[in-house]
Write a protein that holds these residues in place. Structure first.
Motif, PDB file in Angstrom:
ATOM      1  N   VAL A  41       0.867  -1.177   0.000  1.00 16.48           N
ATOM      2  CA  VAL A  41       0.000   0.000   0.000  1.00 16.48           C
ATOM      3  C   VAL A  41       0.908   1.232   0.000  1.00 16.48           C
ATOM      4  O   VAL A  41       1.729   1.402   0.893  1.00 16.48           O
ATOM      5  CB  VAL A  41      -0.938   0.022   1.231  1.00 16.48           C
ATOM      6  CG1 VAL A  41      -1.836   1.244   1.194  1.00 16.48           C
ATOM      7  CG2 VAL A  41      -1.757  -1.259   1.305  1.00 16.48           C
ATOM      8  N   LEU A  42       0.750   2.061  -1.014  1.00 19.16           N
ATOM      9  CA  LEU A  42       1.557   3.271  -1.168  1.00 19.16           C
ATOM     10  C   LEU A  42       0.634   4.475  -1.077  1.00 19.16           C
ATOM     11  O   LEU A  42      -0.282   4.620  -1.886  1.00 19.16           O
ATOM     12  CB  LEU A  42       2.284   3.252  -2.515  1.00 19.16           C
ATOM     13  CG  LEU A  42       3.121   4.466  -2.885  1.00 19.16           C
ATOM     14  CD1 LEU A  42       4.267   4.664  -1.891  1.00 19.16           C
ATOM     15  CD2 LEU A  42       3.662   4.316  -4.299  1.00 19.16           C
ATOM     16  N   PHE A  43       0.843   5.323  -0.072  1.00 14.32           N
ATOM     17  CA  PHE A  43       0.035   6.530   0.095  1.00 14.32           C
ATOM     18  C   PHE A  43       0.746   7.686  -0.589  1.00 14.32           C
ATOM     19  O   PHE A  43       1.950   7.873  -0.418  1.00 14.32           O
ATOM     20  CB  PHE A  43      -0.198   6.825   1.578  1.00 14.32           C
ATOM     21  CG  PHE A  43      -1.096   5.817   2.222  1.00 14.32           C
ATOM     22  CD1 PHE A  43      -2.471   5.926   2.109  1.00 14.32           C
ATOM     23  CD2 PHE A  43      -0.575   4.732   2.897  1.00 14.32           C
ATOM     24  CE1 PHE A  43      -3.317   4.979   2.675  1.00 14.32           C
ATOM     25  CE2 PHE A  43      -1.402   3.780   3.477  1.00 14.32           C
ATOM     26  CZ  PHE A  43      -2.775   3.906   3.363  1.00 14.32           C
ATOM     27  N   LEU A  44      -0.009   8.462  -1.364  1.00 16.46           N
ATOM     28  CA  LEU A  44       0.561   9.530  -2.172  1.00 16.46           C
ATOM     29  C   LEU A  44      -0.209  10.829  -2.008  1.00 16.46           C
ATOM     30  O   LEU A  44      -1.439  10.814  -1.861  1.00 16.46           O
ATOM     31  CB  LEU A  44       0.509   9.134  -3.657  1.00 16.46           C
ATOM     32  CG  LEU A  44       1.215   7.837  -4.032  1.00 16.46           C
ATOM     33  CD1 LEU A  44       0.749   7.346  -5.388  1.00 16.46           C
ATOM     34  CD2 LEU A  44       2.712   8.048  -4.018  1.00 16.46           C
ATOM     35  N   ALA A  52       5.993  11.687  -6.460  1.00 17.20           N
ATOM     36  CA  ALA A  52       6.406  11.417  -7.836  1.00 17.20           C
ATOM     37  C   ALA A  52       7.646  10.535  -7.859  1.00 17.20           C
ATOM     38  O   ALA A  52       7.744   9.593  -8.656  1.00 17.20           O
ATOM     39  CB  ALA A  52       6.661  12.727  -8.580  1.00 17.20           C
ATOM     40  N   ALA A  53       8.595  10.789  -6.960  1.00 18.99           N
ATOM     41  CA  ALA A  53       9.798   9.961  -6.880  1.00 18.99           C
ATOM     42  C   ALA A  53       9.443   8.543  -6.446  1.00 18.99           C
ATOM     43  O   ALA A  53       9.983   7.566  -6.989  1.00 18.99           O
ATOM     44  CB  ALA A  53      10.794  10.586  -5.910  1.00 18.99           C
ATOM     45  N   SER A  54       8.516   8.407  -5.507  1.00 21.97           N
ATOM     46  CA  SER A  54       8.100   7.084  -5.043  1.00 21.97           C
ATOM     47  C   SER A  54       7.432   6.292  -6.156  1.00 21.97           C
ATOM     48  O   SER A  54       7.635   5.075  -6.276  1.00 21.97           O
ATOM     49  CB  SER A  54       7.139   7.213  -3.853  1.00 21.97           C
ATOM     50  OG  SER A  54       7.810   7.795  -2.754  1.00 21.97           O
ATOM     51  N   VAL A  55       6.642   6.954  -6.976  1.00 22.69           N
ATOM     52  CA  VAL A  55       5.982   6.280  -8.098  1.00 22.69           C
ATOM     53  C   VAL A  55       7.019   5.801  -9.108  1.00 22.69           C
ATOM     54  O   VAL A  55       6.909   4.692  -9.643  1.00 22.69           O
ATOM     55  CB  VAL A  55       4.927   7.199  -8.755  1.00 22.69           C
ATOM     56  CG1 VAL A  55       4.440   6.632 -10.075  1.00 22.69           C
ATOM     57  CG2 VAL A  55       3.758   7.397  -7.800  1.00 22.69           C
ATOM     58  N   GLY A  56       8.040   6.584  -9.346  1.00 19.83           N
ATOM     59  CA  GLY A  56       9.118   6.160 -10.222  1.00 19.83           C
ATOM     60  C   GLY A  56       9.809   4.910  -9.696  1.00 19.83           C
ATOM     61  O   GLY A  56      10.093   3.968 -10.448  1.00 19.83           O
ATOM     62  N   LEU A  58       8.450   2.720  -7.620  1.00 20.64           N
ATOM     63  CA  LEU A  58       7.474   1.636  -7.705  1.00 20.64           C
ATOM     64  C   LEU A  58       7.458   1.035  -9.105  1.00 20.64           C
ATOM     65  O   LEU A  58       7.449  -0.195  -9.263  1.00 20.64           O
ATOM     66  CB  LEU A  58       6.082   2.155  -7.345  1.00 20.64           C
ATOM     67  CG  LEU A  58       4.934   1.158  -7.498  1.00 20.64           C
ATOM     68  CD1 LEU A  58       5.080   0.015  -6.499  1.00 20.64           C
ATOM     69  CD2 LEU A  58       3.591   1.852  -7.330  1.00 20.64           C
ATOM     70  N   ASP A  59       7.481   1.872 -10.109  1.00 23.80           N
ATOM     71  CA  ASP A  59       7.487   1.405 -11.494  1.00 23.80           C
ATOM     72  C   ASP A  59       8.703   0.509 -11.751  1.00 23.80           C
ATOM     73  O   ASP A  59       8.589  -0.581 -12.324  1.00 23.80           O
ATOM     74  CB  ASP A  59       7.475   2.608 -12.437  1.00 23.80           C
ATOM     75  CG  ASP A  59       7.189   2.235 -13.875  1.00 23.80           C
ATOM     76  OD1 ASP A  59       6.713   1.110 -14.137  1.00 23.80           O
ATOM     77  OD2 ASP A  59       7.430   3.080 -14.752  1.00 23.80           O
ATOM     78  N   GLU A  60       9.870   0.940 -11.298  1.00 17.76           N
ATOM     79  CA  GLU A  60      11.087   0.143 -11.478  1.00 17.76           C
ATOM     80  C   GLU A  60      11.008  -1.171 -10.716  1.00 17.76           C
ATOM     81  O   GLU A  60      11.375  -2.228 -11.230  1.00 17.76           O
ATOM     82  CB  GLU A  60      12.309   0.926 -11.011  1.00 17.76           C
ATOM     83  CG  GLU A  60      12.722   2.040 -11.939  1.00 17.76           C
ATOM     84  CD  GLU A  60      13.988   2.738 -11.468  1.00 17.76           C
ATOM     85  OE1 GLU A  60      14.863   2.062 -10.879  1.00 17.76           O
ATOM     86  OE2 GLU A  60      14.085   3.953 -11.685  1.00 17.76           O
ATOM     87  N   LEU A  61      10.524  -1.128  -9.484  1.00 18.45           N
ATOM     88  CA  LEU A  61      10.410  -2.327  -8.660  1.00 18.45           C
ATOM     89  C   LEU A  61       9.501  -3.365  -9.312  1.00 18.45           C
ATOM     90  O   LEU A  61       9.866  -4.537  -9.444  1.00 18.45           O
ATOM     91  CB  LEU A  61       9.878  -1.972  -7.268  1.00 18.45           C
ATOM     92  CG  LEU A  61       9.531  -3.150  -6.364  1.00 18.45           C
ATOM     93  CD1 LEU A  61      10.801  -3.860  -5.918  1.00 18.45           C
ATOM     94  CD2 LEU A  61       8.725  -2.686  -5.174  1.00 18.45           C
TER      95      LEU A  61
END
Length: 118
Positions: A41-44, A52-56, A58-61
């Motif tokens: 669960v990622l809260f944004l 925005a950095a966390s989403v980047g 997440l995409d890589e992960l």
């Protein structure tokens, strides 16, 4: 110079850390995966550069591990007075492009508080 130093210090200071809850919050609107896969669960915040950095990341992960190996919820905190349209901006669209991620709007951060997110 002092102003630039202050801004630099602020930009490079991490936010407060919290521990994830030991168990799934009982009143949570989100549900963990029923098949036993890990649930992330990622809260944004829709306008935060950290989000925005966390989403980047997440995409890589998910590209590395394969998105089907986990259930992922991206929960967008909707500050009081914000419309759905304000929340569904650039970051919302960016998350929507990541396969398998479920997006949710969290009015006034109620769900975030249940999970202890800041």
């Amino acid at each position: 110079m002092a102003g630039l130093k202050t801004l630099g210090d602020y930009a490079n200071t991490p936010g407060p850390s919290v521990r994830a809850p030991a168990s799934w919050p009982s009143r949570a609107a989100l549900a963990p995966d029923r098949d036993g896969k890990p649930t992330l669960v990622l809260f944004l915040h829709p306008k935060c550069p950290c989000s925005a950095a966390s989403v980047g990341e997440l995409d890589e992960l998910l590209a590395r591990i394969g998105g089907a190996r986990a259930t992922v919820h991206a929960v967008f905190v909707q500050p009081k007075g914000w419309s759905d349209a304000e929340v569904r901006g650039r970051l919302w669209k960016q998350v929507g492009a990541i396969p398998g991620v479920q997006r949710t709007i969290d009015p006034e951060g109620r769900e975030a508080r249940r999970f202890g997110a800041l």
